[in-house]
Design a protein around this motif. Structure first.
Motif, PDB file in Angstrom:
ATOM      1  N   LEU A  59       0.803  -1.216   0.000  1.00  0.00           N
ATOM      2  CA  LEU A  59       0.000   0.000   0.000  1.00  0.00           C
ATOM      3  C   LEU A  59       0.839   1.271   0.000  1.00  0.00           C
ATOM      4  O   LEU A  59       0.349   2.347  -0.380  1.00  0.00           O
ATOM      5  N   GLY A  60       2.083   1.211   0.442  1.00  0.00           N
ATOM      6  CA  GLY A  60       2.926   2.396   0.443  1.00  0.00           C
ATOM      7  C   GLY A  60       2.442   3.465   1.407  1.00  0.00           C
ATOM      8  O   GLY A  60       1.890   3.165   2.475  1.00  0.00           O
ATOM      9  N   ASP A  61       2.605   4.725   1.014  1.00  0.00           N
ATOM     10  CA  ASP A  61       2.296   5.843   1.917  1.00  0.00           C
ATOM     11  C   ASP A  61       0.917   6.458   1.669  1.00  0.00           C
ATOM     12  O   ASP A  61       0.528   7.399   2.379  1.00  0.00           O
ATOM     13  N   ASP A  62       0.192   5.981   0.669  1.00  0.00           N
ATOM     14  CA  ASP A  62      -1.116   6.556   0.360  1.00  0.00           C
ATOM     15  C   ASP A  62      -2.172   5.952   1.278  1.00  0.00           C
ATOM     16  O   ASP A  62      -3.048   5.194   0.859  1.00  0.00           O
ATOM     17  N   ARG A  63      -2.057   6.340   2.559  1.00  0.00           N
ATOM     18  CA  ARG A  63      -2.913   5.761   3.597  1.00  0.00           C
ATOM     19  C   ARG A  63      -3.185   6.803   4.675  1.00  0.00           C
ATOM     20  O   ARG A  63      -2.473   7.812   4.757  1.00  0.00           O
ATOM     21  N   PRO A  64      -4.191   6.555   5.537  1.00  0.00           N
ATOM     22  CA  PRO A  64      -4.386   7.460   6.678  1.00  0.00           C
ATOM     23  C   PRO A  64      -3.143   7.482   7.559  1.00  0.00           C
ATOM     24  O   PRO A  64      -2.381   6.512   7.612  1.00  0.00           O
ATOM     25  N   LEU A 137     -22.795  -1.233   0.794  1.00  0.00           N
ATOM     26  CA  LEU A 137     -22.328  -0.739  -0.499  1.00  0.00           C
ATOM     27  C   LEU A 137     -21.312   0.378  -0.275  1.00  0.00           C
ATOM     28  O   LEU A 137     -21.579   1.335   0.459  1.00  0.00           O
ATOM     29  N   VAL A 138     -20.135   0.233  -0.886  1.00  0.00           N
ATOM     30  CA  VAL A 138     -19.044   1.194  -0.701  1.00  0.00           C
ATOM     31  C   VAL A 138     -18.395   1.495  -2.047  1.00  0.00           C
ATOM     32  O   VAL A 138     -18.650   0.813  -3.048  1.00  0.00           O
ATOM     33  N   THR A 139     -17.554   2.500  -2.050  1.00  0.00           N
ATOM     34  CA  THR A 139     -16.673   2.725  -3.196  1.00  0.00           C
ATOM     35  C   THR A 139     -15.384   1.955  -2.928  1.00  0.00           C
ATOM     36  O   THR A 139     -14.640   2.285  -2.008  1.00  0.00           O
ATOM     37  N   ARG A 140     -15.168   0.924  -3.719  1.00  0.00           N
ATOM     38  CA  ARG A 140     -13.947   0.117  -3.531  1.00  0.00           C
ATOM     39  C   ARG A 140     -12.816   0.768  -4.304  1.00  0.00           C
ATOM     40  O   ARG A 140     -12.905   0.946  -5.524  1.00  0.00           O
ATOM     41  N   PRO A 141     -11.744   1.180  -3.631  1.00  0.00           N
ATOM     42  CA  PRO A 141     -10.666   1.893  -4.315  1.00  0.00           C
ATOM     43  C   PRO A 141      -9.862   0.974  -5.225  1.00  0.00           C
ATOM     44  O   PRO A 141      -9.993  -0.255  -5.171  1.00  0.00           O
ATOM     45  N   SER A 142      -9.045   1.569  -6.051  1.00  0.00           N
ATOM     46  CA  SER A 142      -8.123   0.792  -6.876  1.00  0.00           C
ATOM     47  C   SER A 142      -7.094   0.140  -5.958  1.00  0.00           C
ATOM     48  O   SER A 142      -6.516   0.794  -5.091  1.00  0.00           O
ATOM     49  N   CYS A 143      -6.888  -1.169  -6.150  1.00  0.00           N
ATOM     50  CA  CYS A 143      -6.002  -1.922  -5.263  1.00  0.00           C
ATOM     51  C   CYS A 143      -4.894  -2.603  -6.060  1.00  0.00           C
ATOM     52  O   CYS A 143      -5.141  -3.125  -7.156  1.00  0.00           O
ATOM     53  N   PHE A 159     -19.143  -4.460   0.219  1.00  0.00           N
ATOM     54  CA  PHE A 159     -17.922  -4.319   0.996  1.00  0.00           C
ATOM     55  C   PHE A 159     -17.047  -5.568   0.930  1.00  0.00           C
ATOM     56  O   PHE A 159     -15.827  -5.478   0.765  1.00  0.00           O
ATOM     57  N   ASN A 160     -17.662  -6.760   1.059  1.00  0.00           N
ATOM     58  CA  ASN A 160     -16.827  -7.962   1.124  1.00  0.00           C
ATOM     59  C   ASN A 160     -16.251  -8.363  -0.234  1.00  0.00           C
ATOM     60  O   ASN A 160     -15.458  -9.292  -0.321  1.00  0.00           O
ATOM     61  N   SER A 161     -16.599  -7.633  -1.292  1.00  0.00           N
ATOM     62  CA  SER A 161     -16.003  -7.933  -2.592  1.00  0.00           C
ATOM     63  C   SER A 161     -14.526  -7.556  -2.626  1.00  0.00           C
ATOM     64  O   SER A 161     -13.763  -8.078  -3.442  1.00  0.00           O
ATOM     65  N   ALA A 162     -14.110  -6.644  -1.738  1.00  0.00           N
ATOM     66  CA  ALA A 162     -12.707  -6.213  -1.733  1.00  0.00           C
ATOM     67  C   ALA A 162     -11.777  -7.393  -1.480  1.00  0.00           C
ATOM     68  O   ALA A 162     -10.745  -7.536  -2.132  1.00  0.00           O
ATOM     69  N   ALA A 171      -8.688  -5.502   1.036  1.00  0.00           N
ATOM     70  CA  ALA A 171      -9.600  -5.402   2.177  1.00  0.00           C
ATOM     71  C   ALA A 171      -9.150  -4.282   3.110  1.00  0.00           C
ATOM     72  O   ALA A 171      -9.964  -3.460   3.559  1.00  0.00           O
ATOM     73  N   VAL A 172      -7.849  -4.229   3.395  1.00  0.00           N
ATOM     74  CA  VAL A 172      -7.316  -3.173   4.264  1.00  0.00           C
ATOM     75  C   VAL A 172      -7.493  -1.805   3.621  1.00  0.00           C
ATOM     76  O   VAL A 172      -7.937  -0.845   4.271  1.00  0.00           O
ATOM     77  N   LYS A 173      -7.172  -1.697   2.337  1.00  0.00           N
ATOM     78  CA  LYS A 173      -7.280  -0.395   1.659  1.00  0.00           C
ATOM     79  C   LYS A 173      -8.726   0.083   1.623  1.00  0.00           C
ATOM     80  O   LYS A 173      -9.000   1.276   1.802  1.00  0.00           O
ATOM     81  N   THR A 174      -9.659  -0.832   1.412  1.00  0.00           N
ATOM     82  CA  THR A 174     -11.077  -0.457   1.378  1.00  0.00           C
ATOM     83  C   THR A 174     -11.544   0.010   2.747  1.00  0.00           C
ATOM     84  O   THR A 174     -12.259   1.013   2.869  1.00  0.00           O
TER      85      THR A 174
END
Length: 349
Positions: A59-64, A137-143, A159-162, A171-174
């Motif tokens: 995931l690198g640094d593009d995280r909270p 239902l969520v917006t699943r980010p690009s992973c 959500f569980n589609s991630a 799953a973590v990124k979502t």
């Protein structure tokens, strides 16, 4: 008896004692070597049970942002004491056949029916467990994908589609995208291994508030107290058709009930006085989990466990992310705002 004869008898007794001591010493030494070898193998076995995923590198640094570092005085403590957020997923992806025998669905594919964000407060004497409905239902980010490349952003996705699409990393990124909370660790628990853990603990005691009659999960319980074995506990964690409106929301209530019951069972079991049972429990745990690389050794798991010694089941709060029915689909839900963000904000403090 002459002095010569007495002296001879004494020498014989000394030789016998010396021989006895040598045999005892050899026996003790052999036992110690065997015990050391056994302990060494047990440690090696438990350590190699654990599967891990390098989520931080993926995931690198593009995280909270991570939680603030402890003060200097806290950092000097022998055990970590800062706040911690752990994403816990329940999955059948590591042993589908065993899961099928325990009442699951088909054995193909990686599925995650349980998602909990476990927030441990600073000081590690209190915790909040937040369940996220799988039908949200969520917006699943690009992973990023293990094979290279990335997934496309998906709007209005379950959500569980991630986890199905991109495994633990997605799953973590979502979850971080939805919550704005940095996940310090990830733990995936295999359903079949969960049943083994409950059996290793000698079962778990729960009290159900209503009758449960679910042929799909093979669970039939009358309202009231029950002592469940591993297979029954797993069925309780998965049942939804025999309670309420048959949705995932009813199942979450049972999962939270089971979490509290398991914590009470573990805290009430003195594993340190029963090495055989301790090993059985440790084997069940390590064989059934996939973690991030920060928890992928027995030493790291033990350190985490020791840091939580002041956390009792009475100080663990279980809640569900606030949701409402999705306007686009009555069988799906969406986060209820601003309540959901207020909840996640409380975990960032």
């Amino acid at each position: 008896m002459t002095r010569h004869e007495e002296h001879g008898d004494a020498e014989i007794r000394v030789r016998r004692r010396s021989r006895t001591l040598r045999i005892a010493g050899l026996t003790l030494a052999t036992a110690l070597v065997l015990a050391t070898a056994t302990a060494g193998y047990a440690y090696w076995h438990l350590n190699h049970n654990i599967t891990s995923v390098d989520i931080n590198s993926a995931l690198g640094d593009d995280r909270p942002a991570p939680a603030p570092a402890p003060s200097a005085s806290s950092a000097a403590a022998p055990l970590p004491s800062g706040p911690l957020n752990i994403l816990v997923l329940g999955s059948d992806s590591r042993s589908g056949e065993a899961d099928k025998e325990l009442g699951g669905g088909d054995s193909e594919g990686a599925r995650s029916d349980t998602a909990m964000v476990v927030h441990i407060d600073a000081g590690r004497t209190a915790a909040t467990v937040v369940s996220i409905p799988r039908d949200t239902l969520v917006t699943r980010p690009s992973c990023p994908l293990p094979s290279g490349g990335t997934t496309a952003v998906a709007y209005g996705s379950m959500f569980n589609s991630a986890f199905s699409v991109g495994g633990p990393v997605c799953a973590v990124k979502t979850v971080e995208s939805v919550t704005g909370v940095r996940m310090d660790h990830f733990v995936e628990i295999d359903f079949a291994g969960f049943a083994r853990l409950v059996d290793a603990l000698g079962g778990v005691d729960v009290t159900t508030g209503q009758d449960i009659d679910d042929d799909k999960s093979h669970l039939h319980l009358k309202a009231g107290p029950h002592h469940l074995d591993g297979k029954q506990a797993l069925a309780l964690a998965r049942t939804r058709h025999g309670i309420g409106d048959g949705s995932d929301l009813g199942r979450i209530g049972l999962q939270q009930l089971l979490v509290k019951a398991l914590l009470e069972q573990i805290s009430g079991t003195d594993l340190l006085t029963d090495p055989a049972k301790l090993y059985q429990v440790a084997d069940a745990v390590t064989a059934s989990i996939t973690t991030d690389t920060g928890l992928d050794s027995l030493a790291e798991l033990t350190s985490l466990g020791k840091s939580l010694k002041g956390l009792s089941a009475d100080h663990v709060k279980t809640v569900m992310m606030p949701v409402v029915q999705a306007p686009s689909d009555p069988n799906r839900v969406i986060a209820k705002e601003p309540d959901a963000q207020d909840l996640w904000e409380s975990l960032r403090r």
